[in-house]
Design a protein around this motif. Structure first.
Motif, short mmCIF file in Angstrom:
data_model
loop_
_atom_site.label_atom_id
_atom_site.label_comp_id
_atom_site.label_asym_id
_atom_site.label_seq_id
_atom_site.Cartn_x
_atom_site.Cartn_y
_atom_site.Cartn_z
N ALA A 187 1.38 31.81 39.19
CA ALA A 187 2.54 32.58 39.63
C ALA A 187 2.26 33.16 41.01
N ASP A 188 3.32 33.28 41.81
CA ASP A 188 3.17 33.75 43.18
C ASP A 188 4.03 34.98 43.37
N PHE A 189 3.41 36.13 43.62
CA PHE A 189 4.19 37.36 43.75
C PHE A 189 4.33 37.81 45.20
N GLU A 190 3.59 37.14 46.12
CA GLU A 190 3.52 37.70 47.46
C GLU A 190 4.45 37.05 48.47
N THR A 191 4.75 35.77 48.31
CA THR A 191 5.54 35.11 49.35
C THR A 191 7.01 35.06 48.96
N GLY A 192 7.81 34.62 49.91
CA GLY A 192 9.25 34.49 49.68
C GLY A 192 10.00 35.71 50.11
N ASN A 193 11.31 35.58 50.16
CA ASN A 193 12.12 36.74 50.56
C ASN A 193 12.27 37.70 49.39
N ILE A 194 13.00 38.74 49.64
CA ILE A 194 13.03 39.82 48.66
C ILE A 194 13.61 39.36 47.32
N ILE A 195 14.60 38.47 47.37
CA ILE A 195 15.22 38.02 46.12
C ILE A 195 14.25 37.16 45.32
N GLN A 196 13.55 36.26 46.04
CA GLN A 196 12.56 35.42 45.36
C GLN A 196 11.47 36.28 44.72
N ARG A 197 11.08 37.31 45.46
CA ARG A 197 10.00 38.15 44.93
C ARG A 197 10.47 38.96 43.71
N ALA A 198 11.72 39.40 43.79
CA ALA A 198 12.27 40.13 42.65
C ALA A 198 12.33 39.23 41.43
N LYS A 199 12.73 37.98 41.69
CA LYS A 199 12.81 37.01 40.58
C LYS A 199 11.44 36.77 39.96
N SER A 200 10.42 36.74 40.81
CA SER A 200 9.09 36.45 40.28
C SER A 200 8.54 37.62 39.45
N MET A 201 9.24 38.75 39.51
CA MET A 201 8.79 39.89 38.69
C MET A 201 9.22 39.73 37.23
N ILE A 202 10.21 38.88 36.98
CA ILE A 202 10.73 38.74 35.61
C ILE A 202 9.63 38.37 34.61
N PRO A 203 8.78 37.37 34.94
CA PRO A 203 7.72 37.05 33.97
C PRO A 203 6.74 38.20 33.74
#
Lengths: 274, 283
Positions: A187-203
């Protein structure tokens, strides 16, 4: 380590202020804040400054700590100052350029407002620096106790607050664990824009919520097993009792209140426009 | 009638499918009769899903029987008027050390039970001090529970129960989440407690090493009590235990294997010293 963080900003040391009953600190802080906002004269601010400085000195909390507490309000402070400075009209014009005008009363209001906000934050951080979170909860419970009559579940709310305080470090540690587990699986929590990062918080959030509910269930059972049945018929291990020092602190605060109003009304100290 | 006494105890719960519709009932406990005398140390063994934890929760009125009756200290747990007396008589320690500590300071947590019982303040302080001392945690009284190890947290939880002065302590797999050191710490604390105060100890576990000092052992499988006796009697029946998916202590296992190969060792050897002695006597 996540385990070491303290919630709130309690600064553990031994001082007269630390030893005071939490109720005294809550009530006196409120009175201090009120005193700042209902007077508006230079002598009044002098009295408030002396009072605040004396309390800080007595609390043995390093001044640097308290000043650091102002950081979060810097933007609010600047905004207030700028707004008051340019938008308040009244008195003689001091400076004028392009569309901006600074008037005497504008300058006065903005300076007083800034001082008020700074003292407000400093005053309340003295309270949180010198009272443990549990002390605060206990104090609030006792102070708000009369609300029980109008069916406000004061005891229950206080109990929830103290349980929340107890579980914050545990849940933080758990979040850390889950993040590491997800990272280990790519899983990647550091890259991407704010929406992508917010999405990666779901797991992270889903397992965290599941585990929080499971813990809540376990805890409720453990509390029931230990005969918890609400605030009724409950005794306290550490009951709050006013001591001589607490009465003294109330007396000093009342004296301060009287003084600040008396000085504001009867001492004709004026400095330029203030 | 002992401190805990059950007759034809049954506990059923609904089985549900994915949508939550009831598709039948499960019997977690099926006709259990048990009698535990005051002051004894009783162990209840069983693999996962054998119903042992469900039985434990009945002893504290956390679950109420679907059929049959269970009396704790002579009180029927189904009687709503007695529920707090039952819970005071039978203290309970759970599996997860984090999820049963309520206080943010060790001593406050131990005081939580007595506070709920309405014990006067001075008496609470006395009880907290005594019970922390009896589990050897007195020096940590001002610490935050978050800084303790698992074994220490479980000892605090045990102290929290002792402070309520129960007649019987039910430990529901108190060591399941601990490392071997923590497990030893907790079992030693329990044994010390047993020796010092005349409380009944009911230990629910699946580690057989922990039960060799018990007065009586019950083995549960599929909601039934399938074996009952002293540890020596129970551990003498290795093959039967294996059929119930229980791990026998290594020493007992070794002795059993040696006996099968023709060495004349007695049945039910529980400790290493016993095995050594028995082997020496062979010559």
């Amino acid at each position: 380590m996540v385990r070491d963080i303290t919630i709130g900003q309690y600064y553990p040391t031994e001082s007269f202020i630390h030893r005071l009953d939490p109720r005294v600190k809550i009530v006196c802080t409120l009175l201090f804040i009120v005193s700042l906002f209902i007077q508006n004269s230079l002598p009044g601010y002098v009295v408030a400054t002396i009072f605040l400085a004396a309390v800080i000195k007595m609390s043995k909390v390093p001044v640097g700590f308290i000043v650091k507490g102002l950081k979060p309000i810097v933007i609010l402070l600047l905004f207030t100052v700028v707004m008051n400075l340019f938008l308040t009209r009244g008195g003689a014009e001091l400076v004028q350029f392009w569309i901006f005008t600074i008037t005497e009363s504008g300058l006065k209001t903005s300076v007083f407002m800034a001082v008020r906000l700074i003292y407000l934050v400093m005053g309340s951080s003295i309270m949180t620096f010198t009272t443990s979170p549990n002390g605060l909860t206990d104090g609030l419970e006792k102070l708000l106790h009369p609300l029980n009559r109008v069916n406000v579940p004061v005891h229950e709310v206080a109990m929830m607050m103290s349980i929340a305080l107890r579980f914050i470090p545990i849940l933080l540690e758990e979040t850390d664990k889950i993040m590491k587990a997800q990272q280990a699986r790519g899983a990647d929590f550091e890259t991407g824009n704010i929406i992508q990062r917010a999405k990666s918080m779901i797991p992270i959030l889903v397992p965290l919520f599941v585990s929080a509910f499971r813990r809540a269930n376990d805890l409720a059972m453990a509390m029931e097993a230990r005969c918890y049945h609400g605030g009724e018929g409950r005794t306290r291990m550490k009951p709050l009792k006013y001591k001589r020092e607490d009465r003294l602190a109330y007396a000093v605060t009342v004296f301060y209140l009287v003084l600040i109003f008396a000085v504001g009304r009867f001492v004709p100290l004026r400095l330029w426009i203030f | 009638m002992g401190i805990v006494h059950a007759e034809k105890l049954i506990y059923e719960y609904d089985k549900r499918d994915e949508e939550g519709n009831v598709i039948g009932t499960n019997r977690a406990i099926d006709g259990v009769d048990i009698d535990i005398p005051q002051g004894s140390f009783v162990a209840i063994l069983g693999h996962n899903g054998s119903g042992k934890s469900t039985l434990a929760k009945h002893m504290n009125a956390l679950l109420l029987p679907s059929g049959g009756t269970i009396w704790v200290d002579g009180k029927d747990t189904k009687d709503p008027a007695e529920i707090w007396n039952v819970r005071q008589a039978a203290g309970m320690v759970f599996q997860n050390p984090d999820n049963q500590i309520i206080g943010t300071v060790v001593e406050e947590d131990v005081g939580f039970g007595p506070e709920n019982l309405g014990v006067p303040t001075d008496e609470i302080w006395k009880r907290v001090e005594n019970s922390l001392r009896s589990v050897g945690m007195l020096e940590y009284r001002k610490d935050s529970p978050n800084k303790l190890s698992g074994g220490q947290k479980q000892r605090v939880a045990i102290a929290g129960v002792i402070a309520m002065e129960p007649k019987c302590i039910v430990l529901d797999e108190p060591t399941a989440m601990l490392d071997p050191n923590g497990r030893r710490e907790v079992i030693l604390a329990v044994e010390k407690l047993k020796a010092e105060k005349n409380v009944t100890v009911i230990l629910i576990t699946h580690y057989m090493e922990e039960v060799i000092d018990a007065d009586q052992v019950f083995v549960m499988d599929d909601g039934h009590i399938v074996m009952h006796g002293t540890p020596r009697e129970i551990f003498g029946r290795v093959d039967e235990l294996k059929a119930y998916r229980m791990d026998v202590p290594q020493v007992t296992m070794l002795a059993e294997e040696l006996r099968k190969r023709g060495l004349s060792l007695p049945r039910g050897i529980l400790r290493r010293e016993e095995l050594v002695e028995a082997l020496c006597r062979l010559r």
